[in-house]
Write an enzyme that holds these catalytic residues in place. Sequence first.
Site, mmCIF file in Angstrom:
data_model
loop_
_atom_site.group_PDB
_atom_site.id
_atom_site.type_symbol
_atom_site.label_atom_id
_atom_site.label_comp_id
_atom_site.label_asym_id
_atom_site.label_seq_id
_atom_site.Cartn_x
_atom_site.Cartn_y
_atom_site.Cartn_z
ATOM 1 N N HIS A 149 0.848 -1.208 0.000
ATOM 2 C CA HIS A 149 0.000 0.000 0.000
ATOM 3 C C HIS A 149 0.881 1.255 0.000
ATOM 4 O O HIS A 149 1.282 1.744 1.048
ATOM 5 C CB HIS A 149 -0.907 -0.017 1.241
ATOM 6 C CG HIS A 149 -1.952 1.045 1.255
ATOM 7 N ND1 HIS A 149 -3.169 0.878 1.899
ATOM 8 C CD2 HIS A 149 -1.998 2.298 0.719
ATOM 9 C CE1 HIS A 149 -3.898 1.972 1.753
ATOM 10 N NE2 HIS A 149 -3.199 2.858 1.063
ATOM 11 N N HIS A 191 1.618 5.178 -2.219
ATOM 12 C CA HIS A 191 1.160 6.185 -3.184
ATOM 13 C C HIS A 191 2.411 6.762 -3.823
ATOM 14 O O HIS A 191 3.199 7.409 -3.135
ATOM 15 C CB HIS A 191 0.371 7.287 -2.477
ATOM 16 C CG HIS A 191 -0.817 6.766 -1.729
ATOM 17 N ND1 HIS A 191 -2.079 6.718 -2.266
ATOM 18 C CD2 HIS A 191 -0.925 6.245 -0.485
ATOM 19 C CE1 HIS A 191 -2.919 6.187 -1.388
ATOM 20 N NE2 HIS A 191 -2.248 5.890 -0.287
ATOM 21 N N ASP A 235 -9.313 3.242 -3.039
ATOM 22 C CA ASP A 235 -8.343 4.024 -2.285
ATOM 23 C C ASP A 235 -9.022 4.925 -1.259
ATOM 24 O O ASP A 235 -9.991 4.535 -0.636
ATOM 25 C CB ASP A 235 -7.457 4.802 -3.263
ATOM 26 C CG ASP A 235 -6.258 5.392 -2.556
ATOM 27 O OD1 ASP A 235 -5.691 4.697 -1.708
ATOM 28 O OD2 ASP A 235 -5.907 6.535 -2.839
ATOM 29 N N ASP A 240 1.422 2.677 3.774
ATOM 30 C CA ASP A 240 0.544 3.750 3.279
ATOM 31 C C ASP A 240 1.392 4.986 2.951
ATOM 32 O O ASP A 240 0.994 6.123 3.223
ATOM 33 C CB ASP A 240 -0.554 4.099 4.289
ATOM 34 C CG ASP A 240 -1.638 4.984 3.675
ATOM 35 O OD1 ASP A 240 -1.665 5.156 2.440
ATOM 36 O OD2 ASP A 240 -2.458 5.527 4.448
HETATM 37 O O1 DOR Z 1 -3.135 9.618 4.835
HETATM 38 C C1 DOR Z 1 -3.438 9.200 3.720
HETATM 39 N N1 DOR Z 1 -2.927 9.737 2.595
HETATM 40 N N2 DOR Z 1 -4.348 8.210 3.633
HETATM 41 C C2 DOR Z 1 -4.864 7.832 2.452
HETATM 42 O O2 DOR Z 1 -5.679 6.937 2.447
HETATM 43 C C3 DOR Z 1 -4.495 8.526 1.209
HETATM 44 C C4 DOR Z 1 -3.142 9.109 1.333
HETATM 45 C C5 DOR Z 1 -2.747 10.061 0.206
HETATM 46 O O3 DOR Z 1 -2.955 9.711 -0.962
HETATM 47 O O4 DOR Z 1 -2.206 11.121 0.500
#
Ligand code: DOR
Length: 420
Positions: free
Chosen positions: A57, A59, A151, A304
């Site tokens: 997980h 980004h 997401d 995350d």
């Molecule tokens: O804290 C977070 N940031 N939680 C998420 O689910 C998305 C993520 C983001 O894309 O910045």
Amino acid sequence: MYCCIHNAKHLEAAVDLFFEDEKIITMTPCGHQPIPDNCLLFDATGLVLMPSFIDAHVHLREPGFEYKETIESGLTAALYGGFGQVMCMANTNPVNDTAAVTSFMLQQATTSHPYGPTLHPIAAATKGLAGTELAPLGELKNAGCVAVSNDGRPLASTEIMRRVMEYAADFGLTVIDHCEDPTLAPQWIMNEGEVSSRLGLKGQPVVGEALQAARDIMLAEYLHLPVHIAHVSSALTVDVIAFAKSRGIAVTAETCPHYLLLDDTALEGYNASCKVSPPLRAAKDRAALLKAIQDGTIDILTTDHAPHALHEKLTSMDQALVGFSGLDLAVTLTWNLVRENLLAEDALHRLWCRTPGQIFHLPTNGFAPNDPADFFLFDPHVTWVPEADNLYSRGKNTPFLGQELTGRVKHHWLKGRQLF
Ligand code: DOR
């Protein structure tokens, strides 16, 4: 080339690891097997040997938000952080809801990191993550996606969630579920509780997460389909998952290092750097999560990893974006649970490697003959202070910035090749 990692520590034993080209040959007690003359020897005295981890997980922001992170910089952070495979979420711009975006991501990964870490894109569940029309999951799977998720845009419609689960199952894809009731406490800033009352900040109650987890777990039971609950933050959700597992429902779950190490008191002093989604909860939630990773109620760890630019975090509590940069620090942070005897070393391999591999059908190194020669050496004694200039991610937004930490990944091999 025939190689040997000599005298590494692995689960408290001194071992020699033999590998050739991309594959493990054997791991033996140190000195047990003679080292042939033609063998390239690497002295690992004092270092801990671990299999390359999977982060299911992250980004990585490309395409669309390259000022926060690129696939190149994100994978570099993964490599130096001990991760051999990462699964990236679809909240890019454009969203990863077409084969063209998936192919672009994979191409960026193989161009910038031909020897790994390996990128595994996650398909958007709905077009544009808008929650109304299903994305073309067959096309996305064929292009290389390994899972499906809407997401951070949790699905308000139970009907759509049902269709996503059924459609994903047709292609053998697991749905990763960011659980948050989108109608409860919109525009929350932190966890709802004593600390939010004291700070006068709008909170999201723990039921915001647990309600949606319970809904989707019930769907999973009814449909006989799997669901994976993302970044569990609260004791109540742990109880829901334990109940589901006791009923034999195909639910799996993850939590992240920050939920194990921090609680909502970290936001005191209006510390926007600690704003994350789901929010940091109370101390009792943190304790329940630690127990859940020990006893297996929570199956895996993920970071995350959510890199943001400094100006997006160094602002007011309501304006600050949610998320922490995680890839550089996760292994160090969770190794400290081992150091403090809160987690067995083998549990770290289970949570970061074996079980994510099983859930998402990814190859992992169990140090058995023919396993992929993907592993890293970790220096458990070195102390260091994460600063903007020693993190490989473009995202410097971690609450641990400036704090002295113990232990760091020192060398990493992928497919038998030493990459640093
Ligand atoms: O804290 C977070 N940031 N939680 C998420 O689910 C998305 C993520 C983001 O894309 O910045």
